[in-house]
Scaffold this motif. Structure first.
Motif, PDB file in Angstrom:
ATOM      1  N   UNK B  98       0.779  -1.239   0.101  1.00 50.18           N
ATOM      2  CA  UNK B  98       0.177  -0.018  -0.107  1.00 50.18           C
ATOM      3  C   UNK B  98       0.878   1.171   0.246  1.00 50.18           C
ATOM      4  N   UNK B  99       1.860   1.274   0.785  1.00 50.30           N
ATOM      5  CA  UNK B  99       2.554   2.254   0.818  1.00 50.30           C
ATOM      6  C   UNK B  99       3.452   2.555  -0.586  1.00 50.30           C
ATOM      7  N   UNK B 100       3.906   1.669  -1.177  1.00 48.19           N
ATOM      8  CA  UNK B 100       4.485   1.603  -2.545  1.00 48.19           C
ATOM      9  C   UNK B 100       3.243   2.293  -3.543  1.00 48.19           C
ATOM     10  N   UNK B 101       2.237   1.767  -3.388  1.00 46.95           N
ATOM     11  CA  UNK B 101       1.177   2.249  -4.202  1.00 46.95           C
ATOM     12  C   UNK B 101       0.920   3.594  -4.046  1.00 46.95           C
ATOM     13  N   UNK B 102       1.064   4.149  -2.770  1.00 42.16           N
ATOM     14  CA  UNK B 102       0.743   5.538  -2.657  1.00 42.16           C
ATOM     15  C   UNK B 102       1.601   6.601  -3.180  1.00 42.16           C
ATOM     16  N   UNK B 103       2.900   5.898  -2.998  1.00 40.92           N
ATOM     17  CA  UNK B 103       4.059   6.832  -3.387  1.00 40.92           C
ATOM     18  C   UNK B 103       4.214   6.730  -4.810  1.00 40.92           C
ATOM     19  N   UNK B 104       3.598   5.942  -5.376  1.00 41.29           N
ATOM     20  CA  UNK B 104       3.559   5.781  -6.878  1.00 41.29           C
ATOM     21  C   UNK B 104       2.638   6.836  -7.422  1.00 41.29           C
ATOM     22  N   UNK B 105       1.534   7.022  -6.469  1.00 44.05           N
ATOM     23  CA  UNK B 105       0.444   8.019  -7.180  1.00 44.05           C
ATOM     24  C   UNK B 105       1.114   9.486  -6.846  1.00 44.05           C
ATOM     25  N   UNK B 106       1.692   9.527  -5.628  1.00 43.50           N
ATOM     26  CA  UNK B 106       2.410  10.879  -5.498  1.00 43.50           C
ATOM     27  C   UNK B 106       3.376  11.209  -6.541  1.00 43.50           C
ATOM     28  N   UNK B 107       4.023  10.320  -7.138  1.00 45.50           N
ATOM     29  CA  UNK B 107       4.970  10.793  -8.034  1.00 45.50           C
ATOM     30  C   UNK B 107       4.508  11.042  -9.388  1.00 45.50           C
ATOM     31  N   UNK B 108       3.313  10.075  -9.651  1.00 47.15           N
ATOM     32  CA  UNK B 108       2.633  10.552 -10.895  1.00 47.15           C
ATOM     33  C   UNK B 108       2.122  11.914 -10.888  1.00 47.15           C
ATOM     34  N   UNK B 109       1.702  12.345  -9.645  1.00 46.39           N
ATOM     35  CA  UNK B 109       0.961  13.531  -9.769  1.00 46.39           C
ATOM     36  C   UNK B 109       1.915  14.544  -9.407  1.00 46.39           C
ATOM     37  N   UNK B 110       3.117  14.303  -9.457  1.00 44.96           N
ATOM     38  CA  UNK B 110       4.313  15.504  -9.425  1.00 44.96           C
ATOM     39  C   UNK B 110       4.333  16.072  -7.868  1.00 44.96           C
ATOM     40  N   UNK B 111       3.802  15.151  -7.237  1.00 43.03           N
ATOM     41  CA  UNK B 111       4.100  15.595  -5.688  1.00 43.03           C
ATOM     42  C   UNK B 111       5.235  15.405  -5.134  1.00 43.03           C
ATOM     43  N   UNK B 112       5.942  14.542  -5.460  1.00 44.08           N
ATOM     44  CA  UNK B 112       7.280  14.005  -5.148  1.00 44.08           C
ATOM     45  C   UNK B 112       8.139  13.828  -6.452  1.00 44.08           C
ATOM     46  N   UNK B 113       9.259  14.269  -6.517  1.00 45.20           N
ATOM     47  CA  UNK B 113       9.920  14.135  -7.955  1.00 45.20           C
ATOM     48  C   UNK B 113      10.520  12.643  -8.007  1.00 45.20           C
ATOM     49  N   UNK B 114      10.354  12.033  -9.126  1.00 45.56           N
ATOM     50  CA  UNK B 114      10.854  10.612  -9.472  1.00 45.56           C
ATOM     51  C   UNK B 114      12.190  10.564  -9.460  1.00 45.56           C
ATOM     52  N   UNK B 115      12.952  11.741  -9.413  1.00 50.99           N
ATOM     53  CA  UNK B 115      14.419  11.860  -9.563  1.00 50.99           C
ATOM     54  C   UNK B 115      15.113  11.715  -8.129  1.00 50.99           C
ATOM     55  N   UNK B 116      14.293  11.839  -7.107  1.00 50.40           N
ATOM     56  CA  UNK B 116      14.990  11.909  -5.731  1.00 50.40           C
ATOM     57  C   UNK B 116      15.220  10.444  -5.450  1.00 50.40           C
ATOM     58  N   UNK B 117      16.120  10.152  -4.749  1.00 48.86           N
ATOM     59  CA  UNK B 117      17.101   8.829  -4.476  1.00 48.86           C
ATOM     60  C   UNK B 117      15.799   7.852  -3.807  1.00 48.86           C
TER      61      UNK B 117
END
Lengths: 170, 575
Positions: B98-117
């Motif tokens: 679930x955590x990964x699923x949420x993070x994936x949604x955050x990245x998709x929305x541009x809330x977190x940067x996919x380039x962050x380590x």
């Protein structure tokens, strides 16, 4: 259009009545949250604006006072979240309180008020709504989004804290 | 400061102190003016040409790269994902996936940067699940806090209401309503129950009432059952005993799970229950110790017993009762059960209009025994008479030269008097009281009726009557000393399980020297175990007696009688 104007006139009349009846209360409530008279006035204006714009949403299943207090509280919380507000030390001293209009306010009353205003936010929230604004346990619980036992627990903790604080200063 | 006291004091203090906040005489006009400006702005926007709008947007996009983060359309997709997660209970169960699923949604929305380590780690399928979840957890908790969250929290944090334009707010409102409309309800206030809402209500109550360690929040299991009759959900929250007990910092740390509070034990878990309405609104916590929960009889089963009690004891017929409104409910009776530390549960029946009750019956909710049945009108009449009798009696005692208030000149109540002082008082007051009772047999009968719970008043007699049952004197030459008497009484109390520290720390043990039978005087020692409310070192223990009343032969020290003092013990039995 005619209906809109009619509706608008009704809303304006109702706004006047609400302002007359609740402005004083909301000023005190907003001051309790923001600890600044000017900001409290801004918050009250904002509260009435929101109430006016959403008047049709007030369904009358709670009291008008508790509806307005709910809006005022949310407005104050939004203002408090601002970066500026977070940087400012908001503890209240006796001399920071507004000069009372009521004659001969006792030092005991002022000390108690300062103690309430300096309570931790969650406890202050419950004290303002339930004790100060005389809302019911249910209304308080609904506004805070917590259960009645939780409100009761916060009030107990607040009373203990106030007692300790006031006795400590005596 | 009591609750009521606090309310009055705080209202007065704050109303006076904040009375100087001056209201704005033109506030309503200002508000209306501002409201009209809002509309004016909308009209102006409509007049802008399409090309100009496009040019403006382009300029903004070029000037600030941050535009994407406040773009409602982008957030809408993310919010949609989070709402589904909330609705399905994903946020509540919070597994690694679930955590990964949420993070994936955050990245998709541009809330977190996919380039962050850490985002790269979390989204890298080739890495172990635990490592990915840990990275996702770090990012999520850093952004939303460590406790728990739900779709509402996320929406408010990512898209604060205060920062929305009127158009965005309108669009958001429409989207939100459409989302919940899937359940056939248009109202945002009454959203349908989801696992997330159940979980949230559980957490609200756990973290607000008592001290529940936040680190254990995700160890709490939540189940719910729909009660078709009451149209409510009964939610059961549980936690493994070993996990919960290991987290306790001390006996004072309590939460809803504690059996002494609102919890109960079930297998290897502690549980508590609460109700939600069909939309998830919190209705209350089910108290497993409430009179209703402890009852074995229903109100319907108890009612005929109550009616029969009135017929037998007071000759009230069924027709009389049928003509009166009836209120029936479960309550705590006046009988205290020491072993349980609570009052006996009762089915209570009151006949008569509110404010003018006529008959009342308490039935033991477990056994069906009649605890009390009385006529309220008769009770009131008798209590008025009692006042008159006692006023007359007190006048006589005072005229005879003894204190009728049982208080000496130093303001001490009779428990704290010396033996000599009490003996002198007894010599004067006792004959006066006895003479008065002999002259007023109706008063004497009334006192007996009170003991038989004939009336709806406490079974305690007035202290003046209780304290004149026996003659008090001072020890004669053959009597054991007061110290010796206390030693024996203390030993008896400890034998019976009294807490030694409570006995030895207490300064309010009471001594009576009873000379009613001059041939066999008695030492009566009340070993007290009660302390004031605010005494943190000696907290009140609901299941422990308040003291032990030990009666012994004053000459030999032989113990004749021991009374465990509880909330049910009448004063007349411990003097």
């Amino acid at each position: 259009m005619g209906d809109d104007r009619g509706q608008s006139a009704i809303h304006q009349a109702r706004l006047h009545a609400m302002v007359t009846q609740h402005q004083g209360t909301l000023l005190k409530v907003c001051y309790a949250y923001l600890l600044n008279a000017e900001e409290a006035r801004d918050a009250v204006q904002e509260t009435f604006l929101k109430a006016y714009l959403h008047m049709a949403n007030f369904r009358g299943d709670g009291s008008e006072k508790s509806w307005l207090i709910k809006i005022a509280r949310n407005t104050c919380l939004d203002m408090r979240r601002s970066a500026w507000f977070r940087r400012v030390d908001k503890r209240v001293c006796l001399e920071d309180l507004p000069i009372p209009a009521a004659p001969a306010v006792s030092e005991e009353d002022m000390t108690l008020t300062a103690a309430v205003l300096n309570l931790p936010p969650k406890l202050k929230d419950a004290v303002i709504l339930y004790y100060f604004q005389n809302l019911s346990m249910q209304e308080t619980a609904e506004i805070l989004g917590i259960s009645q036992p939780s409100v009761s627990s916060r009030l107990n903790r607040a009373r203990k804290k106030l007692k300790t604080q006031l006795e400590g200063e005596a | 400061m009591s609750n009521r006291n606090a309310k009055n004091k705080i209202q007065q203090a704050m109303n006076y102190t904040l009375s100087g906040l001056s209201p704005d005489a033109f506030l309503a006009e200002r508000v209306i003016g501002r409201a009209q400006t809002h509309h004016g702005e909308k009209i102006m926007k409509k007049k802008l040409s399409g090309s100009l709008v496009f040019a403006l947007i382009l300029t903004i996009v070029l000037v600030t790269g941050a535009f994407a983060f406040t773009n409602w359309d982008k957030l809408r997709g993310y919010f949609e994902a989070v709402r589904v997660m909330d609705t399905e209970g994903v946020l509540a169960r919070w597994s690694d996936e679930d955590k990964i699923k949420l993070l994936s949604a955050m990245a998709e929305a541009g809330i977190v940067s996919p380039d962050e380590e850490r985002v790269k780690i979390a989204l890298d399928d080739a890495r172990p699940l635990a490592e990915r979840a840990s990275a996702a957890n770090d990012i999520i908790t850093q952004r939303y806090g460590e406790d728990y969250f739900d779709s509402h929290t996320v929406e408010q944090m990512e898209f604060p209401e205060a920062e929305r334009s009127p158009e965005e707010q309108e669009s958001f409102g429409q989207w939100s309503q459409a989302y919940w409309r899937q359940w056939g309800d248009d109202s945002q206030q009454k959203r349908p129950l989801t696992e997330g809402r159940i979980y949230r209500a559980t957490m609200n109550n756990l973290t607000e009432v008592g001290e529940f360690p936040r680190s254990l929040i995700r160890d709490v299991q939540v189940t719910n059952a729909w009660d078709d009759k009451e149209q409510v959900y009964l939610v059961t929250a549980s936690i493994k005993k070993d996990i919960y007990l290991a987290s306790k910092q001390g006996p004072d740390q309590a939460s809803l799970f504690d059996p002494g509070f609102m919890g109960y034990e079930s297998g290897d878990s502690f549980c508590f229950q609460f109700w939600l309405d069909k939309y998830g609104a919190f209705l209350g916590i089910k108290d497993p110790h409430s009179p209703e929960a402890r009852a074995k009889l229903s109100l319907e089963e108890a009612q005929p017993i109550a009616e029969k009690a009135l017929k037998v004891r007071l000759n009230v017929d069924a027709e009389t009762l049928n003509n009166l409104p009836l209120r029936a409910f479960f309550s705590d009776s006046g009988e205290y059960i020491s072993e349980e530390g609570r009052f006996r549960a009762a089915c209570t029946f009151i006949w008569g209009p509110e404010g003018d009750a006529r008959y009342m019956v308490d039935i033991d909710a477990q056994t069906g025994r009649v605890i009390q049945a009385f006529d309220w009108h008769e009770t009131n009449t008798m209590m008025e008479k009692e006042k008159q009798w006692m006023a007359e009696l007190k006048d006589l005692v005072r005229e005879a030269g003894a204190s009728e208030t049982l208080t000496n000149q130093q303001g001490q109540y009779i428990w704290n008097w010396s033996l000599a002082e009490r003996a002198a008082w007894s010599q004067v007051a006792r004959p006066v009281v006895h003479r008065y009772l002999a002259d007023h047999p109706d008063f004497a009968q009334y006192l007996e009726d009170v003991l038989a719970l004939r009336y709806g008043r406490s079974s305690d007699w007035p202290n003046l009557i209780s304290l004149t049952q026996h003659a008090y004197g001072t020890p004669d030459d053959q009597a054991i000393s007061q110290e010796k008497a206390f030693e024996r009484a203390r030993a008896v109390a400890l034998e019976r399980g009294a807490n030694q520290r409570y006995v030895d720390d207490n300064k309010s043990h009471t001594f009576f020297y009873d000379v009613t039978d001059p041939a066999r005087p008695l030492w009566k020692v009340l070993v007290s175990l009660s302390f004031g409310d605010g005494d943190a070192a000696h907290p009140y223990i609901a299941t422990a007696p308040l003291g032990y009343f030990v009666v012994m032969d004053a000459h030999t020290g032989e113990v004749i009688r021991v009374v465990e003092r509880t909330l049910n013990t009448d004063i007349r039995d411990i003097v």
